[in-house]
Design an enzyme around this catalytic site. Structure first.
Site, PDB file in Angstrom:
ATOM      1  N   HIS A   1      35.630  40.113  41.707  1.00  0.00           N
ATOM      2  CA  HIS A   1      35.819  38.982  40.201  1.00  0.00           C
ATOM      3  C   HIS A   1      37.376  38.781  40.365  1.00  0.00           C
ATOM      4  CE1 HIS A   1      34.508  36.274  37.135  1.00  0.00           C
ATOM      5  NE2 HIS A   1      35.436  36.241  37.009  1.00  0.00           N
TER       6      HIS A   1
ATOM      7  N   ASP B   1      38.018  40.651  36.728  1.00  0.00           N
ATOM      8  CA  ASP B   1      38.244  39.516  36.076  1.00  0.00           C
ATOM      9  C   ASP B   1      39.927  39.182  36.203  1.00  0.00           C
ATOM     10  OD1 ASP B   1      38.405  36.918  35.815  1.00  0.00           O
ATOM     11  OD2 ASP B   1      37.739  36.755  34.154  1.00  0.00           O
TER      12      ASP B   1
ATOM     13  N   GLY C   1      43.473  35.781  29.946  1.00  0.00           N
ATOM     14  CA  GLY C   1      43.036  36.798  30.722  1.00  0.00           C
ATOM     15  C   GLY C   1      45.042  37.687  31.260  1.00  0.00           C
TER      16      GLY C   1
HETATM   17  O1  DOR Z   1      40.248  34.819  30.570  1.00  0.00           O
HETATM   18  C1  DOR Z   1      40.387  33.853  31.470  1.00  0.00           C
HETATM   19  N1  DOR Z   1      41.110  33.481  32.630  1.00  0.00           N
HETATM   20  N2  DOR Z   1      39.227  33.670  31.642  1.00  0.00           N
HETATM   21  C2  DOR Z   1      38.708  32.865  33.089  1.00  0.00           C
HETATM   22  O2  DOR Z   1      37.341  32.386  33.276  1.00  0.00           O
HETATM   23  C3  DOR Z   1      39.314  31.853  33.176  1.00  0.00           C
HETATM   24  C4  DOR Z   1      40.271  32.778  34.350  1.00  0.00           C
HETATM   25  C5  DOR Z   1      41.346  32.658  34.402  1.00  0.00           C
HETATM   26  O3  DOR Z   1      41.780  31.762  35.784  1.00  0.00           O
HETATM   27  O4  DOR Z   1      42.685  32.618  34.655  1.00  0.00           O
HETATM   28 ZN    ZN Z   2      37.321  35.091  35.880  1.00  0.00          ZN
HETATM   29 ZN    ZN Z   3      35.063  33.227  34.055  1.00  0.00          ZN
END
Ligand code: DOR
Ligand code: ZN
Ligand code: ZN
Length: 383
Positions: free
Chosen positions: A62, A265, A280
């Site tokens: 991810h 992520d 993020g």
């Molecule tokens: O914190 C996040 N950032 N969650 C997400 O689902 C998308 C991601 C992003 O693309 O910045």
């Molecule tokens: Zn993500």
């Molecule tokens: Zn996500």
């Protein structure tokens, strides 16, 4: 190339064996105790990996490597180098890029732009309205579809897909209540019953949704930040799903056994965007070290970690990533005992903010082999 004196994870257990790699094909020729002289005669490189552990190349299932209109946050080159620096040999890249990866034109643009430093697989988006002509066409070029439940509301299209579908399971992108995730998972149990498929759940953040998803045999992914960080007033810690309180977080840690995949992520933003609360942060360079640190603390075993970052992500998405004869050599070499401090300034990612800044961790990546090529040697990138 010959990898000597390491402890390798082979056929489900650790063994003191050497690995010989064919420099031309990048494939593993031999796994055995291998005589240095005979291998040396072929002129290849010989690495002494005594006291090191060699695991199947780590996967980050991810990542958002952005590029195109958001190349200021990250591009495929900086993201790929960051991956290597994190000991990652394979990534699954998310489709919420700009432009969105929801048609053949964009997916082929991504494939063309791949610098081929790590194995990079692309997610496709199901968001496009002209579904038959777009989302469906990309099926054979993508690793899986990604469905963002807070904005992709046309669930009927899911019936027509013949590929794994991963879900961002939140009904709203701003509600920090646990129900926001739990209700999304509950909806998914109905949808998956109706259309008969097994969803993959990204970045689970609450124990209640974990329990519901597990009962339905969904596959489940968690991030290091949801395992290690409590909610914070620092808006740079903003992320979706949000960080929870310590009690909720510890329930996830205690149930780590029920979770199939650990993925970062990796969601880079500019410094300014982070200061304004963008959701993020960078993660591809810290995931493996943070998890090795947990192994050293006894929270999980190295075997469990290998399952969650090397074996399961490949299995779920239809690949094999185990060390084996005639397989391409994708290997991550770790020094479990090395102690060091995480510093965002040392990242190869364009996004230097990390909520783990200054953390002392035990466990570091020392060498990385991608498709037979030594891309990190003694902690230094060879790119
Ligand atoms: O914190 C996040 N950032 N969650 C997400 O689902 C998308 C991601 C992003 O693309 O910045
Ligand atoms: Zn993500
Ligand atoms: Zn996500």
């Amino acid at each position: 190339m010959l990898l000597k004196n390491g402890k390798i994870f082979y056929n489900g257990k650790f063994a003191n064996l050497d690995i010989e790699i064919d420099d031309e094909t990048g494939k593993i020729l031999k796994i055995d105790r291998i005589d240095e002289i005979s291998a040396g005669n072929k002129g290849g490189k010989i690495l002494n990996l005594s006291k090191k552990v060699i695991i199947p190349g780590a996967i980050d299932a991810h990542v958002h490597f952005r590029d195109f209109e958001q190349a200021y946050k990250e591009d495929f080159l900086s993201g790929s180098r960051a991956a290597v620096n994190g000991g990652i040999t394979r990534v699954f890249e998310m489709p919420n890029s700009k432009p969105r990866a929801d048609c053949l034109h964009i997916i082929s643009g991504k494939i063309k732009k791949n610098p081929d430093i790590v194995n990079m697989h692309f997610y496709g988006s199901v968001s496009d309205e002209d579904f038959e002509n777009n989302a469906k066409q990309i099926e054979k070029f993508i690793i899986a579809y990604k469905f963002y439940m807070y904005e992709d509301k046309n669930f009927d299209v899911l019936e027509k897909l013949n590929k794994k579908i991963s879900f961002h399971a939140e009904l709203s992108n701003s509600d920090n209540c646990i129900r926001n995730e739990v209700n999304a998972i509950k909806n998914l149990t109905k949808i998956s019953d109706k259309f008969k498929f097994t969803p993959h759940i990204c970045h689970i953040s609450t124990n209640e949704s974990l329990k519901i998803a597990k009962e339905k045999n969904f596959t489940i992914e968690v991030t290091p930040h949801h395992l290690l960080l409590d909610k914070s007033n620092d808006i740079r810690f903003n992320v979706r799903p949000p960080l929870r309180d310590e009690r909720e977080r510890m329930k996830l840690v205690r149930n780590l056994n029920a979770i199939d995949v650990i993925a970062s992520d990796h969601a880079p933003h500019s410094e300014k965007e982070k200061e304004n609360g963008a959701n993020g942060f960078s993660g591809v360079e810290t995931m493996l070290p943070l998890m090795l640190n947990l192994v050293n603390k006894g929270v999980l075993t190295l075997e469990q970690l290998i399952e969650k970052i090397c074996i399961n992500p490949a299995k779920i998405f239809g690949m094999n990533n185990e060390i084996g004869l005639n397989e391409k050599a994708n290997l991550t070499v770790i020094d479990l005992k090395k102690e060091w401090k995480i510093k965002g300034d040392n990242f190869y990612s364009k996004s230097k903010f990390t909520p783990f800044e200054g953390w002392n961790v035990k466990g570091k990546v020392s060498h990385v082999v991608v498709n037979g090529k030594l891309v990190m040697e003694d902690e230094v990138l060879n790119l």
